[in-house]
Every structure is written in C-alpha cells, then in structure tokens.
Write a protein that holds these residues in place. Structure first.
Motif, PDB file in Angstrom:
ATOM      1  N   LEU A  60       0.836  -1.207   0.000  1.00  0.00           N
ATOM      2  CA  LEU A  60       0.000   0.000   0.000  1.00  0.00           C
ATOM      3  C   LEU A  60       0.866   1.251   0.000  1.00  0.00           C
ATOM      4  N   ALA A  61       1.977   1.209   0.733  1.00  0.00           N
ATOM      5  CA  ALA A  61       2.897   2.347   0.776  1.00  0.00           C
ATOM      6  C   ALA A  61       3.482   2.621  -0.599  1.00  0.00           C
ATOM      7  N   ALA A  62       3.949   1.563  -1.284  1.00  0.00           N
ATOM      8  CA  ALA A  62       4.517   1.732  -2.626  1.00  0.00           C
ATOM      9  C   ALA A  62       3.470   2.262  -3.597  1.00  0.00           C
ATOM     10  N   ALA A  63       2.239   1.735  -3.501  1.00  0.00           N
ATOM     11  CA  ALA A  63       1.160   2.197  -4.376  1.00  0.00           C
ATOM     12  C   ALA A  63       0.819   3.658  -4.101  1.00  0.00           C
ATOM     13  N   SER A  64       0.856   4.064  -2.833  1.00  0.00           N
ATOM     14  CA  SER A  64       0.544   5.454  -2.471  1.00  0.00           C
ATOM     15  C   SER A  64       1.592   6.411  -3.011  1.00  0.00           C
ATOM     16  N   VAL A  65       2.871   6.047  -2.855  1.00  0.00           N
ATOM     17  CA  VAL A  65       3.960   6.886  -3.378  1.00  0.00           C
ATOM     18  C   VAL A  65       3.860   6.985  -4.893  1.00  0.00           C
ATOM     19  N   ALA A  66       3.609   5.846  -5.543  1.00  0.00           N
ATOM     20  CA  ALA A  66       3.482   5.849  -6.998  1.00  0.00           C
ATOM     21  C   ALA A  66       2.276   6.668  -7.445  1.00  0.00           C
ATOM     22  N   ALA A  67       1.165   6.574  -6.706  1.00  0.00           N
ATOM     23  CA  ALA A  67      -0.051   7.310  -7.054  1.00  0.00           C
ATOM     24  C   ALA A  67       0.185   8.809  -7.005  1.00  0.00           C
ATOM     25  N   VAL A  68       0.890   9.277  -5.979  1.00  0.00           N
ATOM     26  CA  VAL A  68       1.199  10.708  -5.883  1.00  0.00           C
ATOM     27  C   VAL A  68       2.050  11.143  -7.068  1.00  0.00           C
ATOM     28  N   GLY A  69       3.048  10.343  -7.412  1.00  0.00           N
ATOM     29  CA  GLY A  69       3.901  10.683  -8.540  1.00  0.00           C
ATOM     30  C   GLY A  69       3.140  10.741  -9.841  1.00  0.00           C
ATOM     31  N   ILE A  70       2.258   9.769 -10.062  1.00  0.00           N
ATOM     32  CA  ILE A  70       1.501   9.716 -11.308  1.00  0.00           C
ATOM     33  C   ILE A  70       0.502  10.866 -11.403  1.00  0.00           C
ATOM     34  N   THR A  71      -0.219  11.133 -10.318  1.00  0.00           N
ATOM     35  CA  THR A  71      -1.221  12.203 -10.354  1.00  0.00           C
ATOM     36  C   THR A  71      -0.586  13.588 -10.350  1.00  0.00           C
ATOM     37  N   ASN A  72       0.604  13.702  -9.797  1.00  0.00           N
ATOM     38  CA  ASN A  72       1.271  15.006  -9.783  1.00  0.00           C
ATOM     39  C   ASN A  72       1.688  15.459 -11.173  1.00  0.00           C
ATOM     40  N   GLN A  73       1.949  14.517 -12.086  1.00  0.00           N
ATOM     41  CA  GLN A  73       2.409  14.915 -13.413  1.00  0.00           C
ATOM     42  C   GLN A  73       1.368  15.733 -14.187  1.00  0.00           C
ATOM     43  N   GLN A 142      -0.809   1.605 -12.476  1.00  0.00           N
ATOM     44  CA  GLN A 142      -1.215   0.224 -12.246  1.00  0.00           C
ATOM     45  C   GLN A 142      -2.527   0.240 -11.444  1.00  0.00           C
ATOM     46  N   ALA A 143      -3.190  -0.904 -11.379  1.00  0.00           N
ATOM     47  CA  ALA A 143      -4.500  -0.974 -10.718  1.00  0.00           C
ATOM     48  C   ALA A 143      -4.423  -0.532  -9.259  1.00  0.00           C
ATOM     49  N   ASP A 144      -3.329  -0.894  -8.560  1.00  0.00           N
ATOM     50  CA  ASP A 144      -3.218  -0.530  -7.149  1.00  0.00           C
ATOM     51  C   ASP A 144      -3.048   0.974  -6.972  1.00  0.00           C
ATOM     52  N   ALA A 145      -2.230   1.590  -7.838  1.00  0.00           N
ATOM     53  CA  ALA A 145      -2.020   3.039  -7.754  1.00  0.00           C
ATOM     54  C   ALA A 145      -3.291   3.803  -8.117  1.00  0.00           C
ATOM     55  N   LEU A 146      -4.038   3.291  -9.092  1.00  0.00           N
ATOM     56  CA  LEU A 146      -5.297   3.931  -9.487  1.00  0.00           C
ATOM     57  C   LEU A 146      -6.313   3.870  -8.347  1.00  0.00           C
ATOM     58  N   HIS A 147      -6.363   2.752  -7.684  1.00  0.00           N
ATOM     59  CA  HIS A 147      -7.342   2.571  -6.604  1.00  0.00           C
ATOM     60  C   HIS A 147      -7.106   3.547  -5.451  1.00  0.00           C
ATOM     61  N   VAL A 148      -5.848   3.672  -5.029  1.00  0.00           N
ATOM     62  CA  VAL A 148      -5.569   4.528  -3.869  1.00  0.00           C
ATOM     63  C   VAL A 148      -5.441   6.004  -4.252  1.00  0.00           C
ATOM     64  N   GLY A 149      -5.153   6.298  -5.540  1.00  0.00           N
ATOM     65  CA  GLY A 149      -4.867   7.672  -5.943  1.00  0.00           C
ATOM     66  C   GLY A 149      -6.028   8.453  -6.513  1.00  0.00           C
TER      67      GLY A 149
END
Length: 468
Positions: A60-73, A142-149
């Motif tokens: 969940l931590a990795a997905a959260s960090v990735a989600a912030v990076g993806i949405t920040n772009q 990825q699906a996990d990053a989309l879900h949390v982000g």
C-alpha cells in the motif's frame, strides 16, 4: 593575538567584503527568502512522501507513493501553465517598477489573477475531476495506484484553483523584489500541511485514517489558507503590489499584448516540458510500481536540488527586468552572472551530498532494499546533472526577466521532448538499463538545454527586448 586568531579575523573580513559587494548584496537580498521558501517547501514535500512511504502495509505504501507521482504529473501541467503566465507578470512588473510606472503594476496584477483563474485553473480543475480515471490510466497507473490515488487527484485539483491564485500574487511580489512576504505565508501553509498530513494519513487524534487521500485534503486546505493570507495582505495596500477591489477593472490591450508576447512562448515551453515529462514518466512507469516508487523518491530529492537554481533564477528575473526598465544594460548582465555564480556554488555542494550519501537519503523514505538500490544509483546521476541544471535555470530566469522567452522554449523543445524522451526509450526499452538509463537521459537533456540557454545569453540580444 595568535596566528589562528589573525587568520580567523582575516577570513571574516574577506567574507564581509564579499557580502558587501552591491551587486552580490542585491542578489542575495532577493534570492535568500525565495531559496528558504523553496527549500523548506521541498523538505515538507519530502516529509509528506516519507509519511506515505512509511504506511504499515508495504504494498500500500509503494502504491501510495506511486499514485502521488503519477497524479502530480498532470497537475504539474496546470501549475506550469499558470507559472508561464506569471513569468510575464514578473517581467512586466519588474520593468514597470524600474521605469517608475507604478500605476501599471496593479492593473497587471488584476489581469494575471483573472486570466490564470478563468482561463487555466478553473477549467483544468473541472477536467481533472471529471476525467480522473482516464488521466491516470493514460499516465500508466497500475491498478493498485489507481485505486488509492483516485480521490487524492480529485481533491488536489480543487486545491489547484487556490494554488494558482497564490502563485500569481507571489510572482507579482517577487517582480518588485518583495520575496519575504510570500516566503512567510507559504512556509506557514506548508507547515500546517505537514501537520494535517500526519493527522489524516495515519488517523491521529481520533481523526479518520485516510492514507493518501488525507494527504490530498491537507494539501488543499493549506492552499486555501495561503490564499486567504495573501489576499488580506494585498488588499491592505501596504506594498507597491496592492489590490483595490472597489476600483473598476477594464482590460488593457497593451498589458494583454505583453502578457501574450512573453507568456505564450513560456506556456509553450511548459507544455513541451510537461509533454516530454509525461512521455518520460510512461516509460519509467512501465518498469513496475516498485521501480516507479524509487523513481518518485529520486524526483522528490531532485526537486530539492532544483531550488537553488529556481530561487536565483527568480532573483535574476526580478533584477534583470528592473535594470532593463532603467536602461542599465551592463548592470542587467552583471546581475545575471552573479546569480548564476552563487546559485551554482550552492548546487555543487548539494551534488556532493547526493553522490556520497544517496542510500542514507533514500533510506529516509523507504526500507525496501530494491527501492534504496535503484534510487541511490539515480541520485549519483542527479549529482552529475547539478552544474548544468543550475546554470541553465538561472540564465533562463534572466532571459525571462528580460521578456526573452523564445530561446528557453527552443532549449526545452530539443532537450526534453527530443533528447530526453528518445534516449529514455533507447536506454530503458532497448538497452534494458532500467531506472539508471532513464536518469542518464535526464543528464543529456540538461546538458543540451544548458548549451542553448548559455549561447543565447552570450549574444546579449536579450537586453534589447521591448515591452509596450
């Protein structure tokens, strides 16, 4: 007095003499509040990322960090467009101040605030909220990053409206060299953001445990608080930058012309930059969530190293614009050179830290051995980027302060959109160099951009840019 005391006094005298140089003193006076604001803002951002990286569930931590990076772009695209409009505001206000045309400063501020809100911030926020999933999927989530982000992205897009107002007012204040006020206000807001993140990410003091969505809510609230404080400051009329909301507003064709002439190339530059970065991010995101999390941590640390270049670039914009307004062409060049010299010294010091203490820095974000190894290699490459990155940012700031925004656009087009993206594809997808290959492409990109900007600065033609 002993020899060591004589040497110590001699060093103090040299430092005092160095600081008292009039040109250098002007640069430092304007740049240090911006540098403190940007550095601490980046540190607060790093702390936010560390909080997400320390969520108990490692996946969940990795997905959260990735989600912030993806949405920040995509968010950064909107921020960059507002910043591009603000480039024109800073250049024009600095020039008007130098030419003693203070009556045009308030009108310029009103134009910039209205244009940034009505043409950029509000429409882009609506698009971001409506098409959240489509945008994140396009970014390669990825699906996990989309879900949390998903909810995080919607919330920060609401905060973006207030953030754009803050950026416009801060740009105007910096145009007159008033950098301490935005520093104080933005630091207060960022400090409250960090506290809010801790409370809402982990659910402290009985509040709900919202994870990455809590980070978005805290960020949006901090932007609202900063907007209120800045608005109160400019309507009080204690600064040259003031806003009289009772005074009738009408569009001024000359101000619109100047904003378009300076802002359109700057906007195109930011569009090119963000398009290139989006394509670059898609290449890196294809390496998987864990590697992308390492990349995002590297970016977080890189953002810290960007701050000296950006701070002294802002100082260069203000000082170059003001001295061109008074027709002091040689002094404008002196200011640009001095800002580059000091900013580069600071960036070099930071490069040494990144090169030798990369694993320790990355370890603050994550305990994952794969993330630490990948990000540490990236940091060594980032260290090599520093001299070119800093010089390019500062000289480009000087060119923008003169209203010469075309050549930074050309530099970004070739460096980011062509060189970085193409080389990243070759190094990552063909040669299989992984994250290190992506950052090798960034190094070449910065070198190319530095060459373009440096050669333009050397011509001196930027000194003769005219405004209406």
């Amino acid at each position: 007095m002993t020899d060591s005391e004589y040497k110590k006094d001699g060093k103090k005298a040299k430092l005092f003499k160095w600081l008292k140089d009039p040109t250098r003193a002007d640069v430092i006076n304007i740049a240090w509040p911006v540098l403190v604001e940007l550095l601490l803002g980046s540190l607060f951002g790093m702390i936010d990322m560390m909080m997400l990286g320390r969520i108990g569930d490692s996946s969940l931590a990795a997905a959260s960090v990735a989600a912030v990076g993806i949405t920040n772009q995509p968010l950064f695209i909107g921020i960059s467009l507002v910043q591009a409009l603000n480039v024109g505001a800073t250049a024009m206000i600095a020039r008007y101040l130098g030419a003693n045309q203070n009556e045009r400063i308030e009108t310029t501020l009103k134009h910039v605030i209205l244009l940034s809100l009505l043409m950029l911030a509000i429409p882009l926020s609506i698009l971001g909220i409506v098409f959240t999933d489509s945008i994140m999927n396009f970014m390669g989530a990825q699906a996990d990053a989309l879900h949390v982000g998903r909810n995080y992205f919607k919330v920060v897009m609401v905060g973006f409206i207030f953030q754009s107002f803050n950026m416009s007012v801060s740009a105007a204040l910096r145009g007159i060299g008033e950098t301490k006020t935005p520093m104080k206000i933005n630091l207060k807001a960022n400090f409250l953001n960090v506290i809010g993140n801790a409370l809402l990410i982990y659910g402290l003091l009985g509040l709900p445990k919202l994870g990455v969505t809590g980070a978005g809510i805290s960020t949006a609230i901090s932007n609202v608080i900063a907007s209120v404080l800045l608005f109160i400051y400019i309507i009080k009329g204690k600064s040259i930058i003031k806003l009289n909301i009772r005074k009738p507003f009408k569009f001024d064709k000359d101000i619109i012309y100047n904003l378009v002439r300076i802002g359109v190339p700057a906007s195109l530059e930011q569009l090119v930059l963000r398009t290139g970065v989006l394509l670059f991010v898609k290449i890196v995101a294809g390496l998987g969530t864990v590697v992308y999390a390492a990349h995002q941590i590297s970016l977080s640390i890189l953002n810290l190293s960007l701050q000296p270049g950006q701070a002294f670039g802002i100082a260069a914009s203000s000082l170059v614009g003001r001295t061109l307004g008074t027709n002091e062409l040689s002094q404008a060049e002196n200011y640009a050179k001095e800002t580059r010299r000091i900013g580069s010294m600071i960036s070099t010091f930071m490069a040494i830290i990144f090169f030798f203490f990369g694993p320790q820095l990355v370890g603050l974000y994550s305990n994952d051995p794969e993330i630490i190894q990948s990000a540490s290699v990236a940091l060594k490459i980032i260290a090599l980027v520093q001299p070119f990155q800093s010089s390019q940012l500062i000289l480009a700031g000087g060119l923008r302060g003169a209203g010469d925004t075309f050549w930074p656009l050309i530099a970004t087009f070739f460096g980011v959109l062509l060189v970085r993206v193409a080389l990243a594809h070759v190094f990552v997808n063909i040669f299989g160099y992984g994250l290190a290959g992506a950052w090798m492409a960034v190094f070449v990109d910065q070198l190319v951009r530095w060459l373009f900007v440096y050669m333009r600065f050397r011509t001196g033609q930027w000194k003769h840019t005219k405004l209406r």
